[in-house]
Design an enzyme around this catalytic site. Sequence first.
Site, PDB file in Angstrom:
ATOM      1  N   ASP A 182       0.808  -1.229   0.000  1.00 22.64           N
ATOM      2  CA  ASP A 182       0.000   0.000   0.000  1.00 22.64           C
ATOM      3  C   ASP A 182       0.838   1.275   0.000  1.00 22.64           C
ATOM      4  O   ASP A 182       0.441   2.287   0.577  1.00 22.64           O
ATOM      5  CB  ASP A 182      -0.973   0.000   1.198  1.00 22.64           C
ATOM      6  CG  ASP A 182      -1.839  -1.228   1.223  1.00 22.64           C
ATOM      7  OD1 ASP A 182      -2.179  -1.729   0.140  1.00 22.64           O
ATOM      8  OD2 ASP A 182      -2.178  -1.696   2.327  1.00 22.64           O
TER       9      ASP A 182
ATOM     10  N   LYS B  79       1.793   2.039  -5.168  1.00 23.30           N
ATOM     11  CA  LYS B  79       2.320   1.446  -6.419  1.00 23.30           C
ATOM     12  C   LYS B  79       1.372   1.712  -7.588  1.00 23.30           C
ATOM     13  O   LYS B  79       1.815   2.053  -8.684  1.00 23.30           O
ATOM     14  CB  LYS B  79       2.502  -0.077  -6.237  1.00 23.30           C
ATOM     15  CG  LYS B  79       3.492  -0.453  -5.153  1.00 23.30           C
ATOM     16  CD  LYS B  79       3.571  -1.948  -4.947  1.00 23.30           C
ATOM     17  CE  LYS B  79       2.335  -2.544  -4.308  1.00 23.30           C
ATOM     18  NZ  LYS B  79       2.085  -2.122  -2.910  1.00 23.30           N
TER      19      LYS B  79
ATOM     20  N   GLY C 262      -4.581  -4.382  -3.720  1.00 28.52           N
ATOM     21  CA  GLY C 262      -5.578  -3.358  -4.019  1.00 28.52           C
ATOM     22  C   GLY C 262      -4.810  -2.131  -4.439  1.00 28.52           C
ATOM     23  O   GLY C 262      -4.139  -1.512  -3.619  1.00 28.52           O
ATOM     24  N   HIS C 263      -4.845  -1.826  -5.724  1.00 31.29           N
ATOM     25  CA  HIS C 263      -4.041  -0.727  -6.258  1.00 31.29           C
ATOM     26  C   HIS C 263      -4.962   0.412  -6.708  1.00 31.29           C
ATOM     27  O   HIS C 263      -5.834   0.209  -7.548  1.00 31.29           O
ATOM     28  CB  HIS C 263      -3.167  -1.223  -7.418  1.00 31.29           C
ATOM     29  CG  HIS C 263      -2.131  -2.220  -6.981  1.00 31.29           C
ATOM     30  ND1 HIS C 263      -1.246  -2.809  -7.838  1.00 31.29           N
ATOM     31  CD2 HIS C 263      -1.820  -2.703  -5.745  1.00 31.29           C
ATOM     32  CE1 HIS C 263      -0.448  -3.631  -7.154  1.00 31.29           C
ATOM     33  NE2 HIS C 263      -0.791  -3.588  -5.886  1.00 31.29           N
TER      34      HIS C 263
ATOM     35  N   GLN D 151       1.958  -6.160  -3.114  1.00 28.61           N
ATOM     36  CA  GLN D 151       2.425  -6.255  -1.724  1.00 28.61           C
ATOM     37  C   GLN D 151       3.706  -5.431  -1.551  1.00 28.61           C
ATOM     38  O   GLN D 151       3.878  -4.451  -2.253  1.00 28.61           O
ATOM     39  CB  GLN D 151       2.641  -7.726  -1.306  1.00 28.61           C
ATOM     40  CG  GLN D 151       1.357  -8.538  -1.169  1.00 28.61           C
ATOM     41  CD  GLN D 151       0.791  -9.045  -2.475  1.00 28.61           C
ATOM     42  OE1 GLN D 151       1.455  -9.717  -3.237  1.00 28.61           O
ATOM     43  NE2 GLN D 151      -0.461  -8.741  -2.756  1.00 28.61           N
TER      44      GLN D 151
END
Length: 430
Positions: A13, A16, A40-41, A224
């Site tokens: 988080d 990225k 989750g991007h 990650q």
Amino acid sequence: MANIVVVGTQWGDEGKGKIVDMLAEKADMVTRFQGGNNAGHTVVVDGTQTITHLIPSGILQNKTCLIGNGVVVDPKVLLEEVDKLLGMGVEINADNLLISERAQIIMPYHQAMDHAREAKKGAQKIGTTGRGIGPCYEDKAARKGVRFVDLLDPEVFDSMVREACEEKNFLLTEFFKADPVDPDAIIAEYTEYAKRLAPHVVDVSVVLNQGIKEGKQVLFEGAQGTHLDIDHGTYPFVTSSNTVAGNVCAGSGVGPGQLNEVLGIVKAYTTRVGMGPFPTELEDEVGNKIQEKGAEFGATTGRRRRCGWLDMVLLEATARLNGLTGVAITKLDVLGGLDSLNICTAYECEGETLNFFPADLKVLAKCKPVYEAMPGWTEDISGVRNFDDLPENARNYLNRVEELLGAPIKIISVGPGRDETMVVKDPFAG
Ligand code: GDP
Ligand code: IMO
Ligand code: MG
């Protein structure tokens, strides 16, 4: 011209998604090489927020997006994501979304096992995302995973699912005292997914290498963070894949010689979601302030992210393990308004100074961060677009971080939006 690897440097988080989206403007292809929909991007364009879990963040720039063999794919989630993006008017077709025929598939029994394992562990749980990531990689390593090639062959798929369910249902019901899964229902459900996904399934390694030969620029989008790496992270409080840059090659099918730049994404402070050690964690008002101002809630599970000061012991390992050639500092704006900022430069453990992140969690539990204090700034910096226009104390903070890291700061992010960014040195220039 350069092929760039983007990796998280902390516990995920770091931003990225935002940086990949921004860089994707100049790239031709964007590839995920590990992880799954535990990621989750977030990308924000013209005030609209989009969160992707499996589709590379380059999709909003209309680039060719590839899902490499090292990714574990939940086809249901992937199709939901496709439909959501199509609904937003984003173009997705069999030419711009490509999935490796070797990628492993997350099955309903993987999710069931993930939940059952965590429930059984109780307070000792890892705090996984519950998406079946670990059990899917377990099956891959045990050589009984289902790949896309298997999904597309009805006979093979049928027998693999039945065989797997026999074992998983024994474990689920007898050992975990959980509900069993139904092989017939799984086969029926996944057969429908296979029909829709078949046109997207290719040999990603061939496509990538052909593209590189033609002079196309590739971005490799890590998921990650380095300290969630299965080998190098805070084991066992890690994810089940290698998150470091070296895994780009195994996870997508390109050779190390094709990689030109390794860009680490560094959040200006540290966060962690889930359980596990966190030496610079702030369980006080300052931590709450950062959490609120940074809107630190998980993009996948919505969990509140734990917050703390920037940790250079952690980042020393990151720079070393990835061979970072540059970094992007994100969320610098969030630190505005704090009187004083701390940077952890070493750990103190029972009277000894540690400069390297220990493998033993018992040692780590005894570590106290050694801080260097720096004065903060009060100005809102979200509108700043030139390094020289940042407040002096913000520049001093960045300069000190760069000095301690030993890798150049190439990008500075001061807000979630695509444009809220300063490029100090172009990562494509190598
Ligand atoms: P990822 O998993 O590394 O892609 O990061 P996430 O998307 O899970 O979390 C990063 C969060 O910070 C998202 O909500 C982004 O929109 C937001 N973000 C990214 N860069 C910045 C920044 O420079 N400033 C602020 N305030 N928010 C940012
Ligand atoms: P992105 O790509 C933050 C964490 C989970 C848990 C541990 C293991 O958005 O940075 P898993 O479901 O992978 O078995 O969970 O890893 N985790 C993440 N934390 N960002 C992520 O991805 C994460 N993916 C997994 O919270 O602690
Ligand atoms: Mg995330």
